[in-house]
Write an enzyme that holds these catalytic residues in place. Sequence first.
Site, PDB file in Angstrom:
ATOM      1  N   ASP A  61       0.881  -1.760   0.194  1.00  0.00           N
ATOM      2  CA  ASP A  61      -0.038   0.109  -0.202  1.00  0.00           C
ATOM      3  C   ASP A  61       0.517   1.589   0.010  1.00  0.00           C
ATOM      4  OD1 ASP A  61      -1.640   2.522   0.733  1.00  0.00           O
ATOM      5  OD2 ASP A  61      -3.168   0.644   1.322  1.00  0.00           O
ATOM      6  N   ASN A 104       5.273   8.979  -0.566  1.00  0.00           N
ATOM      7  CA  ASN A 104       5.925   8.714  -0.365  1.00  0.00           C
ATOM      8  C   ASN A 104       6.588   8.012  -1.598  1.00  0.00           C
ATOM      9  OD1 ASN A 104       5.844   7.670   2.658  1.00  0.00           O
ATOM     10  ND2 ASN A 104       4.219   6.693   2.305  1.00  0.00           N
ATOM     11  N   TYR A 150     -11.433  12.741  -3.640  1.00  0.00           N
ATOM     12  CA  TYR A 150     -11.303  12.101  -5.192  1.00  0.00           C
ATOM     13  C   TYR A 150      -9.755  13.361  -6.109  1.00  0.00           C
ATOM     14  CZ  TYR A 150     -10.020   9.942  -9.653  1.00  0.00           C
ATOM     15  OH  TYR A 150      -9.566   9.579 -10.713  1.00  0.00           O
ATOM     16  N   ARG A 191     -17.871   2.370 -13.673  1.00  0.00           N
ATOM     17  CA  ARG A 191     -17.484   3.394 -15.206  1.00  0.00           C
ATOM     18  C   ARG A 191     -18.918   3.401 -15.851  1.00  0.00           C
ATOM     19  NH1 ARG A 191     -11.063   5.014 -14.220  1.00  0.00           N
ATOM     20  NH2 ARG A 191     -11.087   2.538 -13.718  1.00  0.00           N
TER      21      ARG A 191
END
Length: 317
Positions: A61, A104, A150, A191
């Site tokens: 992750d 990161n 988002y 979508r």
Amino acid sequence: MNPLHMNILVTGGAGFIGSHLCKKLIEGGDRVFCLDNLHTGSKENIANLIGSENFSFIEHDVIRPIAVRDSIDQIYNLACPASPFHYQKDPIQTIKTSVIGTINVLELAKEKGATVLQASTSEVYGDPHEHPQKETYFGNVNPIGPRACYDEGKRCAETLFFDYARSEGVKIRVVRIFNTYGPNMHPDDGRVVSNFIVRALKGESLTVYGDGSQTRSFQYIDDLVEGIVRMMNNRKDIVGPVNLGNPEEHTVKAIANIVLSLIPESKSGIAFGPFPPDDPMHRRPHISLAKKELGWEPKIPLEEGIKRTVEYFKMMI
Ligand code: NAD
Ligand code: UDP
């Protein structure tokens, strides 16, 4: 391995776009590290690459710091759920992915001296007041609505990219991707193009949200991947942001009719559902920058792309 070939990390590499990108890079002879937490992606998308000696899968992750022993020349940062249905299911995870995950990734790029490309989005323009959208437009985003995890996450990721370039000398590229469709979308992705095709193949009603007059501009996956790779490798050091999308604009209702016309055996009709909050009414990219700087423009017509996607879903469901 050809020494001119590179070590490339693709975050989100098991997703829809990432799996096509990994395949193209492997075919070009590069060594690819595909990093993904399998949140919306799947190993099936990369099953044909897993046996290749130039391909490694790292289950991780991006919210946690990323450590890679090998040298890395380039990083494509694609990790993030992209379908409104999925990114709104766990909005805090979505924003952490775009903000903490991007930090990161940028730290890794700094450590490795790698060039890093951000998969940004047309969503940074929100519900736009400028049409078509040029890269100079700052956008119209509701910072507290259900899409903000988002949209604002991706806007913040762009900010982080430019601050790491200015403050830390990291070599960056930013593309703003407009609606893209094609094989390797998950049947439950949510979508519009995949939803309509899957429902038409199952004989279920295609649900248009609202009256279907809202517009989008859809590009086929192969066109997008070509644009992303050109942007990463551009010799002029264009950092972007650069729009990558197909400027042909359609209403959502027209897309439903096109899908039905391309699946003549379908028994489906069209139904209407509620219009989602903050759903943008219009979306069309201005692509003169991509044409001029990358020599890029989309080539696959909508009907051809939808036909190829229908063939994929016929095998999948
Ligand atoms: P997708 O959901 O199929 O792929 C996203 C991938 O990222 C998945 O494999 C998922 O498991 C992985 N991922 C998510 N969170 C992660 C995390 N925290 N750590 C590691 N991996 C994680 O979506 P996609 O359409 O392939 O989109 C890829 C990228 O392109 C996304 O960043 C998206 O925002 C961007 N984008 C896509 C579109 C489009 O139309 N497809 C448009 C604009 C931008
Ligand atoms: N949409 C729809 N039916 C569906 C899925 C989506 O009418 O089954 C609409 C949605 O409301 C939006 C457009 O299609 O106006 C594109 O939605 P999508 O989720 O594909 O991408 P977005 O551009 O909104 O991120």
